[in-house]
Write an enzyme that holds these catalytic residues in place. Structure first.
Site, PDB file in Angstrom:
ATOM      1  N   ARG A 163     110.888  44.754 -39.257  1.00  0.00           N
ATOM      2  CA  ARG A 163     109.499  44.526 -39.669  1.00  0.00           C
ATOM      3  C   ARG A 163     109.092  45.465 -40.792  1.00  0.00           C
ATOM      4  NH1 ARG A 163     110.358  42.628 -34.714  1.00  0.00           N
ATOM      5  NH2 ARG A 163     108.944  41.133 -33.723  1.00  0.00           N
ATOM      6  N   ASP A 172     116.281  42.028 -23.429  1.00  0.00           N
ATOM      7  CA  ASP A 172     117.549  42.434 -24.048  1.00  0.00           C
ATOM      8  C   ASP A 172     118.354  43.379 -23.147  1.00  0.00           C
ATOM      9  OD1 ASP A 172     116.938  40.918 -26.251  1.00  0.00           O
ATOM     10  OD2 ASP A 172     116.168  42.583 -27.432  1.00  0.00           O
ATOM     11  N   GLY A 206     118.765  36.894 -35.278  1.00  0.00           N
ATOM     12  CA  GLY A 206     117.693  35.963 -34.905  1.00  0.00           C
ATOM     13  C   GLY A 206     116.343  36.449 -35.412  1.00  0.00           C
ATOM     14  N   ARG A 226     123.750  34.498 -22.398  1.00  0.00           N
ATOM     15  CA  ARG A 226     124.019  35.764 -21.694  1.00  0.00           C
ATOM     16  C   ARG A 226     124.081  35.607 -20.175  1.00  0.00           C
ATOM     17  NH1 ARG A 226     120.629  39.910 -25.604  1.00  0.00           N
ATOM     18  NH2 ARG A 226     122.269  40.097 -27.179  1.00  0.00           N
ATOM     19  N   ARG A 279     125.327  43.260 -27.357  1.00  0.00           N
ATOM     20  CA  ARG A 279     124.889  43.822 -26.073  1.00  0.00           C
ATOM     21  C   ARG A 279     125.904  43.560 -24.954  1.00  0.00           C
ATOM     22  NH1 ARG A 279     120.178  45.760 -27.938  1.00  0.00           N
ATOM     23  NH2 ARG A 279     118.879  44.356 -29.148  1.00  0.00           N
TER      24      ARG A 279
HETATM   25  C1  S3P Z   1     112.869  40.453 -30.955  1.00  0.00           C
HETATM   26  C2  S3P Z   1     112.381  39.643 -29.962  1.00  0.00           C
HETATM   27  C3  S3P Z   1     113.180  39.194 -28.805  1.00  0.00           C
HETATM   28  C4  S3P Z   1     114.440  40.021 -28.633  1.00  0.00           C
HETATM   29  C5  S3P Z   1     115.152  40.264 -29.932  1.00  0.00           C
HETATM   30  C6  S3P Z   1     114.235  40.974 -30.912  1.00  0.00           C
HETATM   31  C7  S3P Z   1     111.968  40.822 -32.071  1.00  0.00           C
HETATM   32  O1  S3P Z   1     113.574  37.850 -29.011  1.00  0.00           O
HETATM   33  O2  S3P Z   1     115.313  39.417 -27.706  1.00  0.00           O
HETATM   34  O3  S3P Z   1     116.308  41.070 -29.719  1.00  0.00           O
HETATM   35  O4  S3P Z   1     112.301  41.762 -32.825  1.00  0.00           O
HETATM   36  O5  S3P Z   1     110.923  40.195 -32.222  1.00  0.00           O
HETATM   37  P1  S3P Z   1     112.609  36.619 -28.627  1.00  0.00           P
HETATM   38  O6  S3P Z   1     111.425  36.665 -29.498  1.00  0.00           O
HETATM   39  O7  S3P Z   1     113.454  35.392 -28.885  1.00  0.00           O
HETATM   40  O8  S3P Z   1     112.287  36.799 -27.185  1.00  0.00           O
END
Ligand code: S3P
Length: 428
Positions: free
Chosen positions: A24, A314, A91, A345, A388
């Site tokens: 961010r 996580d 992601g 997972r 992880r």
């Molecule tokens: C994250 C949100 C989570 C988390 C990922 C990081 C983030 O995912 O599992 O490792 O930085 O916003 P989700 O938003 O899919 O729950």
């Protein structure tokens, strides 16, 4: 990589910077006016994917040993990239950048690795389309590769079907770029709120009302200095290791203690772990931090479900390992989101821990673990390219008779490049 059982784990380490906050900081710094300086940035592969995407949109980002400096371009200053944006394994990069690209008046093509190609994107592409973004992609925009033409967004009031900070953040970022209108996102349970905290620190006006967050479009951001706290999701591996390896005492310095992320701490306490928390009083504003000391503990099984799940999502792989060393049964429910992480997972945790003799069963939305089991090898286990899962199995090796061979161990570089070095440093 061959990993052996250890006699004890002792010492002090500082875990790397928080992954969510590091991403961010680069994104908001790029959209801000002026310079943003980020200290303790996570130099993991995922956050470097974010840096590379913003550089391709014309943002000057200097990655030094001590800090990252971003020369912000302002919300109208990013340029159409000449190349495909590659989000790698990340992601967070993929889903958050989609929210930003949706609001920018140019064309982009976005792709990632094999794991990203399997992760659901409709959860962001659908609401972003409702806001007016033109998105094409595989399976009608459900998966990468995706192509977008953004701009001219309208604000929406969105009720997200899942508690996901990536979904919430993506829509809020698009909302910030939707000129003049208000966008709000409501989620079923509260997910991590780093976006809300950091956008405020960059000068944006955001309103939070229970599970709803709203943002008015067209606001400008101003560059700031950020100190990224240590990642509690990385600390979790050593917290669990300290609790389950005999004769251990580990101190973890400057760990981020944002209450939307501390589910692991609550689980440790409920399982009966010997954990000491010392808050850093100076850090109690934007993102709280603490030093944590964990000692070998007698653990008991517990039930984990409901609104605790988004606060430890996580950490479930490492909690599952801890549960194999607890007396009694641990039941994890309402965690179907595990199926769409870097790997499924539920499957990877259950299948890999079974190879070591754990008593663990999958459930539709979680898993059931019966303790206490003696883990034994020699066995060959695999991260399946999931950082992880790799780190959880490396911690398992510390208590596995005969040790284990970890395949695809390099996956840990995604979030914790020094992981094996730290493990070795603590091993006695
Ligand atoms: C994250 C949100 C989570 C988390 C990922 C990081 C983030 O995912 O599992 O490792 O930085 O916003 P989700 O938003 O899919 O729950």
């Amino acid at each position: 990589m061959k990993l052996n059982k250890v006699d004890s784990l002792k010492g002090e380490i500082t875990v790397p910077g928080d992954k969510s906050i590091s991403h961010r900081a680069v994104m908001f710094g790029s959209l801000a006016n002026g310079e943003t300086v980020i200290r303790n940035f996570l130099m993991g592969a995922d956050c470097l994917s974010t840096v590379s995407c913003f550089r391709k949109m014309g943002v000057a980002i200097e990655v030094g040993d001590e800090q990252v400096t971003v020369q912000g371009k302002g919300i109208d200053g990013l340029k159409e990239p000449e190349e495909v944006l590659d989000t790698g394994n990340s992601g967070t990069t993929t889903r958050l950048i989609l929210g930003i690209l949706a609001g920018l008046p140019f064309h982009t093509v976005l792709t990632g690795d094999e794991s990203i190609a399997k992760r659901p994107m409709a959860r962001v592409t659908e609401p972003l389309r409702q806001m007016g973004a033109k998105i094409e992609g595989r399976a009608n925009g459900q998966f990468t590769p995706l192509s977008l033409r953004g701009g001219d967004l309208k604000g929406i009031s969105y009720h997200s079907p899942m508690s996901s900070a990536q979904v919430k953040s993506s829509i809020l970022l698009a909302g910030l770029l939707a000129k003049g209108e208000t966008t709000s996102v409501t989620e079923p349970e509260k997910s991590r709120d780093h976006t809300e905290r950091m956008l405020k620190a960059f000068g944006a006006d955001l309103e939070e009302d229970g599970l709803a967050v709203s943002i008015k479009g067209g606001q400008s951001l101003t560059g700031i200095e950020i100190h990224v706290p240590g990642d509690i999701s990385s600390a979790a591996f050593f917290l669990a290791a300290g609790a389950i390896v005999p004769d251990s005492i580990i101190t973890l310095k400057n760990v981020g203690m944002n209450p939307t992320r501390t589910g692991m701490i609550e689980v440790l306490q409920a399982m009966g772990a010997d954990l000491e928390i010392r808050y850093d009083e100076a850090s109690l504003q934007a993102e709280p931090m603490a030093d944590l000391t964990i000692k070998t503990s007698s653990l008991k099984g517990i039930d984990i479900s409901g609104d605790l799940i988004p606060r430890l999502i996580d950490e479930i792989p490492i909690i599952a390992l801890m549960a194999t060393q607890a007396e009694g049964t641990t039941v994890i429910r309402n965690a179907e989101e595990l199926k769409v992480k870097e790997t499924n997972r539920i499957d990877t945790v259950v299948n890999e821990l079974k190879k070591l003799g754990a008593d663990i069963e999958p459930a539709d939305d979680g898993m059931i673990i019966r303790g206490k089991s003696r883990l034994s090898g020699p066995a060959s286990v695999k991260s399946h390219g999931d950082h992880r899962i790799g780190m959880m199995l490396a911690v398992a090796s510390c208590i596995t008779e005969g040790g284990l061979t970890l395949l695809e161990s390099e996956a840990v570089n995604v979030s914790y490049p020094d992981f094996f070095h730290h493990l070795q440093q603590l091993s006695k």
